[in-house]
Design a protein around this motif. Sequence first.
Motif, PDB file in Angstrom:
ATOM      1  N   ILE A 124       3.167  14.072  -9.503  1.00  0.00           N
ATOM      2  CA  ILE A 124       4.193  15.115  -9.529  1.00  0.00           C
ATOM      3  C   ILE A 124       4.834  15.211 -10.908  1.00  0.00           C
ATOM      4  O   ILE A 124       5.049  16.301 -11.435  1.00  0.00           O
ATOM      5  CB  ILE A 124       5.262  14.846  -8.439  1.00  0.00           C
ATOM      6  N   ILE A 125       5.105  14.065 -11.530  1.00  0.00           N
ATOM      7  CA  ILE A 125       5.712  14.075 -12.867  1.00  0.00           C
ATOM      8  C   ILE A 125       4.746  14.646 -13.894  1.00  0.00           C
ATOM      9  O   ILE A 125       5.125  15.440 -14.758  1.00  0.00           O
ATOM     10  CB  ILE A 125       6.172  12.657 -13.263  1.00  0.00           C
ATOM     11  N   ALA A 126       3.464  14.280 -13.789  1.00  0.00           N
ATOM     12  CA  ALA A 126       2.472  14.759 -14.757  1.00  0.00           C
ATOM     13  C   ALA A 126       2.214  16.251 -14.598  1.00  0.00           C
ATOM     14  O   ALA A 126       1.971  16.959 -15.576  1.00  0.00           O
ATOM     15  CB  ALA A 126       1.175  13.982 -14.600  1.00  0.00           C
ATOM     16  N   ALA A 127       2.233  16.748 -13.359  1.00  0.00           N
ATOM     17  CA  ALA A 127       1.934  18.152 -13.122  1.00  0.00           C
ATOM     18  C   ALA A 127       3.183  19.023 -13.160  1.00  0.00           C
ATOM     19  O   ALA A 127       3.091  20.244 -13.020  1.00  0.00           O
ATOM     20  CB  ALA A 127       1.254  18.313 -11.771  1.00  0.00           C
ATOM     21  N   GLY A 128       4.320  18.420 -13.353  1.00  0.00           N
ATOM     22  CA  GLY A 128       5.579  19.182 -13.350  1.00  0.00           C
ATOM     23  C   GLY A 128       5.582  20.241 -14.429  1.00  0.00           C
ATOM     24  O   GLY A 128       5.093  20.048 -15.541  1.00  0.00           O
ATOM     25  N   GLY A 129       6.109  21.396 -14.061  1.00  0.00           N
ATOM     26  CA  GLY A 129       6.153  22.495 -15.020  1.00  0.00           C
ATOM     27  C   GLY A 129       7.127  22.212 -16.146  1.00  0.00           C
ATOM     28  O   GLY A 129       8.241  21.761 -15.941  1.00  0.00           O
ATOM     29  N   SER A 130       6.692  22.452 -17.327  1.00  0.00           N
ATOM     30  CA  SER A 130       7.582  22.256 -18.479  1.00  0.00           C
ATOM     31  C   SER A 130       7.777  23.609 -19.169  1.00  0.00           C
ATOM     32  O   SER A 130       6.877  24.442 -19.210  1.00  0.00           O
ATOM     33  CB  SER A 130       7.010  21.244 -19.443  1.00  0.00           C
ATOM     34  N   ASP A 131       8.945  23.847 -19.656  1.00  0.00           N
ATOM     35  CA  ASP A 131       9.252  25.112 -20.317  1.00  0.00           C
ATOM     36  C   ASP A 131       9.130  24.961 -21.832  1.00  0.00           C
ATOM     37  O   ASP A 131      10.017  25.341 -22.579  1.00  0.00           O
ATOM     38  CB  ASP A 131      10.665  25.557 -19.936  1.00  0.00           C
ATOM     39  N   ASN A 132       8.044  24.429 -22.265  1.00  0.00           N
ATOM     40  CA  ASN A 132       7.814  24.244 -23.691  1.00  0.00           C
ATOM     41  C   ASN A 132       7.002  25.411 -24.227  1.00  0.00           C
ATOM     42  O   ASN A 132       5.878  25.269 -24.679  1.00  0.00           O
ATOM     43  CB  ASN A 132       7.091  22.928 -23.969  1.00  0.00           C
TER      44      ASN A 132
ATOM     45  N   GLY B 275       0.815  -1.213   0.000  1.00  0.00           N
ATOM     46  CA  GLY B 275       0.000   0.000   0.000  1.00  0.00           C
ATOM     47  C   GLY B 275       0.847   1.261   0.000  1.00  0.00           C
ATOM     48  O   GLY B 275       0.551   2.234  -0.703  1.00  0.00           O
ATOM     49  N   ILE B 276       1.913   1.250   0.794  1.00  0.00           N
ATOM     50  CA  ILE B 276       2.807   2.414   0.845  1.00  0.00           C
ATOM     51  C   ILE B 276       3.516   2.610  -0.502  1.00  0.00           C
ATOM     52  O   ILE B 276       3.628   3.730  -1.005  1.00  0.00           O
ATOM     53  CB  ILE B 276       3.827   2.269   1.995  1.00  0.00           C
ATOM     54  N   LEU B 277       3.968   1.519  -1.106  1.00  0.00           N
ATOM     55  CA  LEU B 277       4.617   1.621  -2.420  1.00  0.00           C
ATOM     56  C   LEU B 277       3.650   2.106  -3.490  1.00  0.00           C
ATOM     57  O   LEU B 277       4.020   2.910  -4.358  1.00  0.00           O
ATOM     58  CB  LEU B 277       5.218   0.272  -2.814  1.00  0.00           C
ATOM     59  N   ALA B 278       2.410   1.655  -3.441  1.00  0.00           N
ATOM     60  CA  ALA B 278       1.412   2.097  -4.417  1.00  0.00           C
ATOM     61  C   ALA B 278       1.118   3.585  -4.242  1.00  0.00           C
ATOM     62  O   ALA B 278       0.989   4.328  -5.224  1.00  0.00           O
ATOM     63  CB  ALA B 278       0.140   1.276  -4.274  1.00  0.00           C
ATOM     64  N   ALA B 279       0.999   4.037  -2.993  1.00  0.00           N
ATOM     65  CA  ALA B 279       0.750   5.456  -2.742  1.00  0.00           C
ATOM     66  C   ALA B 279       1.920   6.300  -3.222  1.00  0.00           C
ATOM     67  O   ALA B 279       1.733   7.378  -3.813  1.00  0.00           O
ATOM     68  CB  ALA B 279       0.493   5.682  -1.261  1.00  0.00           C
ATOM     69  N   ALA B 280       3.162   5.833  -2.982  1.00  0.00           N
ATOM     70  CA  ALA B 280       4.332   6.574  -3.436  1.00  0.00           C
ATOM     71  C   ALA B 280       4.372   6.649  -4.958  1.00  0.00           C
ATOM     72  O   ALA B 280       4.707   7.700  -5.530  1.00  0.00           O
ATOM     73  CB  ALA B 280       5.599   5.923  -2.902  1.00  0.00           C
ATOM     74  N   ALA B 281       4.028   5.559  -5.629  1.00  0.00           N
ATOM     75  CA  ALA B 281       4.015   5.563  -7.088  1.00  0.00           C
ATOM     76  C   ALA B 281       2.941   6.514  -7.621  1.00  0.00           C
ATOM     77  O   ALA B 281       3.165   7.226  -8.604  1.00  0.00           O
ATOM     78  CB  ALA B 281       3.774   4.150  -7.614  1.00  0.00           C
ATOM     79  N   LEU B 282       1.790   6.547  -6.963  1.00  0.00           N
ATOM     80  CA  LEU B 282       0.713   7.445  -7.389  1.00  0.00           C
ATOM     81  C   LEU B 282       1.122   8.901  -7.208  1.00  0.00           C
ATOM     82  O   LEU B 282       0.936   9.721  -8.115  1.00  0.00           O
ATOM     83  CB  LEU B 282      -0.556   7.141  -6.591  1.00  0.00           C
ATOM     84  N   ILE B 283       1.681   9.228  -6.061  1.00  0.00           N
ATOM     85  CA  ILE B 283       2.125  10.606  -5.809  1.00  0.00           C
ATOM     86  C   ILE B 283       3.239  10.986  -6.779  1.00  0.00           C
ATOM     87  O   ILE B 283       3.246  12.102  -7.321  1.00  0.00           O
ATOM     88  CB  ILE B 283       2.566  10.750  -4.341  1.00  0.00           C
ATOM     89  N   GLY B 284       4.183  10.083  -7.024  1.00  0.00           N
ATOM     90  CA  GLY B 284       5.252  10.363  -7.983  1.00  0.00           C
ATOM     91  C   GLY B 284       4.706  10.601  -9.388  1.00  0.00           C
ATOM     92  O   GLY B 284       5.170  11.494 -10.105  1.00  0.00           O
ATOM     93  N   GLY B 285       3.716   9.803  -9.785  1.00  0.00           N
ATOM     94  CA  GLY B 285       3.109   9.999 -11.105  1.00  0.00           C
ATOM     95  C   GLY B 285       2.407  11.339 -11.224  1.00  0.00           C
ATOM     96  O   GLY B 285       2.476  12.000 -12.267  1.00  0.00           O
TER      97      GLY B 285
END
Length: 72
Positions: A59-67, A47-57
Amino acid sequence: MKFRNVLAATAALSLAAAPAVAEASFARTAAPVEGESEAGGSGIVIGILAAAALIGGIIIAAGGSDNDPVSA
């Protein structure tokens, strides 16, 4: 022709017997348990690993891009 009659008789018999079979109760009994599972706390780790993967995903999806678009 006889095969069709056999099929019709079989279908009629199954339709007539269906309510009696559906009404019969099949009592289930639990199997005896001899000991506890060896994988006792692995559910929490998964459960902890799944939550960490979800939060990481997220953060990566919402990360600011300079495009920024560049017009020529």
